[in-house]
Design a protein around this motif. Structure first.
Motif, PDB file in Angstrom:
ATOM      1  N   ILE A   1      -4.617 -11.156  -6.474  1.00 37.04           N
ATOM      2  CA  ILE A   1      -4.032 -11.254  -7.814  1.00 37.04           C
ATOM      3  C   ILE A   1      -3.505 -12.671  -7.996  1.00 37.04           C
ATOM      4  CG2 ILE A   1      -2.371 -10.260  -9.427  1.00 37.04           C
ATOM      5  CD1 ILE A   1      -2.281  -7.771  -7.686  1.00 37.04           C
TER       6      ILE A   1
ATOM      7  N   LYS B   1       2.228 -10.235 -12.208  1.00 35.30           N
ATOM      8  CA  LYS B   1       1.317  -9.926 -11.099  1.00 35.30           C
ATOM      9  C   LYS B   1       1.897  -8.860 -10.177  1.00 35.30           C
ATOM     10  CE  LYS B   1       1.212 -14.247  -9.813  1.00 35.30           C
ATOM     11  NZ  LYS B   1       2.088 -14.723 -10.917  1.00 35.30           N
TER      12      LYS B   1
ATOM     13  N   LEU C   1       0.569  -5.067  -9.283  1.00 36.17           N
ATOM     14  CA  LEU C   1       0.356  -4.566  -7.918  1.00 36.17           C
ATOM     15  C   LEU C   1       1.086  -3.244  -7.716  1.00 36.17           C
ATOM     16  CD1 LEU C   1      -0.744  -5.175  -5.001  1.00 36.17           C
ATOM     17  CD2 LEU C   1       1.492  -6.158  -4.524  1.00 36.17           C
TER      18      LEU C   1
ATOM     19  N   MET D   1      -5.248  -5.237  -1.914  1.00 39.75           N
ATOM     20  CA  MET D   1      -4.797  -6.087  -3.017  1.00 39.75           C
ATOM     21  C   MET D   1      -3.701  -7.009  -2.496  1.00 39.75           C
ATOM     22  SD  MET D   1      -4.743  -3.772  -6.464  1.00 39.75           S
ATOM     23  CE  MET D   1      -4.975  -5.227  -7.481  1.00 39.75           C
TER      24      MET D   1
ATOM     25  N   ASP E   1      -0.867  -9.933  -3.588  1.00 40.81           N
ATOM     26  CA  ASP E   1      -0.089 -10.611  -4.633  1.00 40.81           C
ATOM     27  C   ASP E   1       0.215 -12.020  -4.141  1.00 40.81           C
ATOM     28  OD1 ASP E   1       1.449 -11.142  -6.832  1.00 40.81           O
ATOM     29  OD2 ASP E   1       3.202 -10.026  -6.145  1.00 40.81           O
TER      30      ASP E   1
ATOM     31  N   LEU F   1      -8.285 -11.269  -9.403  1.00 34.69           N
ATOM     32  CA  LEU F   1      -7.721 -10.583 -10.560  1.00 34.69           C
ATOM     33  C   LEU F   1      -6.784 -11.574 -11.249  1.00 34.69           C
ATOM     34  CD1 LEU F   1      -8.090  -7.654 -11.578  1.00 34.69           C
ATOM     35  CD2 LEU F   1      -5.886  -7.116 -10.550  1.00 34.69           C
TER      36      LEU F   1
ATOM     37  N   VAL G   1      -4.333 -12.577 -13.843  1.00 37.51           N
ATOM     38  CA  VAL G   1      -3.413 -11.917 -14.783  1.00 37.51           C
ATOM     39  C   VAL G   1      -2.891 -12.936 -15.790  1.00 37.51           C
ATOM     40  CG1 VAL G   1      -1.336 -10.495 -14.998  1.00 37.51           C
ATOM     41  CG2 VAL G   1      -2.758 -10.322 -12.950  1.00 37.51           C
TER      42      VAL G   1
END
Length: 472
Positions: A249, A257, A261, A296, A298, A328, A330
């Motif tokens: 992210i 972000k 998550l 995922m 962050d 990803l 954001v």
């Protein structure tokens, strides 16, 4: 105890509570009078005046940049008293805003009672020295402000080491600008003027002593960070070996972000309406609707004119994003100029990509904070970013659609197997569900019949159970 809330707090709530428990008290200086021990002295940011130079773009863009500087200053714990922008073709090489404007600024500083001036740009050591001499208050630039925020928010050992390295790299060329006490002589016959017998030094200035000690500290930090990079590479290597797809992210600071998550994985990481609330990367496991596992991560937020020292210092963290299967990205849909934020993020990513042999992973843009954005802005953004998914991490709007799009974009296992696995080896069936994509499953007297797409390592483990002459 009556009224006592005995619910369990999440990790993020505990961090937020901890961060809010100690605040700076106005009037108490955190500035070190002597940096002989080579500590990067903390900036006294209490009552500040902001100054910007408008060299290009529109007036609205210059004001937006100063507003962002105000948010940065507030995040660092200061009170913004005044914001000034000067129109110039380029910053003045001596004083940033010119000698006439410096006198005006000095009057404003005196009338408001400010103790700090923050410039919306990176000052040279000469500009810093000239401004402090003329204004008689502390002067810092945008880079030093961002470094100070990073120093306050870093939590992990790696994050703290990276921030300290960036601070020291910034400090070295500016040592002479931080006060006359740093350049006093401490050796030879001249030492008599500084204290006489017993107080003479080795013949070098205090400035040289500090620079030498800082360089030793920088070398030590580089070694420590290199060792921590090895540990991070080992963990990343395990995920790659297991072929678990990864999503990183990325996005502008305070774009939401961490909230995203939390919304997707229930991670419980710190969420705060402040710039650079997240510095240390957080990796969590998630599962697609069809049962495939992925991770995922962050990452630290980006900002316009992000100091190059920080990009270098956080290279390992940013590499986590560059090595992912999907980015990803954001975007804050409620921001005044989200297009500029998108451009700033892509510029930093391009800098990272230039130093890599492999291309950056594909990007999926997510427009967040749909509940706080107006319809016109969302329509305009959706037109500019046609493949973007619109969500609200706070309300949950669009999250299900995003999870499905993520599942479609993530790489799928490539090898098709048709196997009959004995019940004594149920762990292989569990791995097929966790790491692969099960197409059909049937329980027979001999064992579990599976048709699945799996990664090569699992396909090799299942080779001996291939049925009816099926090929892997």
């Amino acid at each position: 105890m009556a009224g006592f809330d005995d619910r369990e707090l999440s990790t993020g709530e505990l961090e937020l509570e901890d961060r809010a428990s100690l605040r700076r008290v106005a009037g108490l200086s955190t500035e070190l009078t002597d940096i002989t021990e080579v500590e990067y002295r903390k900036l006294r940011l209490e009552r500040v005046v902001l100054v910007g130079v408008w060299t290009e773009g529109t007036a609205a863009q210059s004001e937006a940049s100063l507003e962002e500087l105000a948010r940065l200053a507030e995040t660092a714990g200061s009170e913004v008293l005044e914001g000034l922008v000067q129109r110039r073709s380029r910053p003045d090489p001596a004083t940033y805003i010119g000698s006439g404007k410096v006198r005006e600024l000095a009057d404003i500083v005196a009338s408001t009672g400010a103790d700090t001036v923050i410039c919306d740009g990176e000052l040279s050591p000469g500009q810093l020295r000239q401004l402090e001499a003329k204004l008689k208050v502390k002067v810092i630039d945008r880079t030093a402000l961002i470094l100070d925020i990073f120093a306050q928010h870093a939590r992990s050992r790696e994050g703290k080491a990276q921030v300290e390295l960036a601070q020291l790299q910034y400090l070295i060329p500016r040592l002479r600008g931080w006060g006359e006490s740093l350049s006093r002589q401490a050796g030879g016959r001249a030492g008599g003027a500084n204290g006489g017998v017993g107080l003479r030094g080795p013949g070098e200035t205090k400035l040289e002593t500090d620079r030498r000690r800082i360089n030793k500290r920088v070398a030590k930090l580089r070694r420590e960070i290199a060792a921590m990079d090895t540990i991070r590479e080992t963990k990343r290597g395990r995920r790659v070996a297991n072929e678990v797809p990864s999503v990183a992210i990325v996005g502008y600071t305070n774009a939401g972000k961490s909230s995203l998550l939390n919304a997707i994985t229930g991670a419980g990481v710190l969420v705060q309406d402040a710039l650079f609330a997240t510095l240390d990367p957080t990796t969590r496991r998630a599962v697609t609707p069809d049962g495939r596992a992925y991770t995922m991560t962050d990452t630290v937020g980006f900002v316009r004119h992000l100091p190059h020292q920080l990009v270098d210092a956080f290279r390992s963290t940013l590499d986590e994003a560059a090595d992912a299967d999907l980015l990803l990205h954001v975007v804050d849909g409620s921001a005044p100029a989200p297009e500029e934020q998108v451009q700033a993020v892509r510029q930093v990513l391009a800098e990272i990509g230039e130093k890599r042999s492999e291309p950056l992973p594909p990007e999926l843009v997510v427009i967040n904070k749909a509940d706080a954005a107006d319809e016109v802005s969302l329509v305009r953004l959706s037109h500019l970013l046609p493949d973007a998914v619109v969500v609200s991490a706070r309300s949950g709007e669009g999250i299900d659609k995003l999870v499905q799009v993520l599942a479609d974009r993530l790489p799928r296992p490539q090898m098709l197997v048709d196997v009959l696995v004995p019940y004594t080896h149920g762990e292989l069936v569990a791995r097929a569900h966790a790491e692969g994509e099960v197409l059909a499953e049937d329980h027979t007297p001999e064992g579990t019949r599976l048709q699945a797409r799996v990664h090569p390592d699992l396909a090799a483990a299942l080779q001996r159970y291939v049925t009816h002459g099926s090929a892997i």
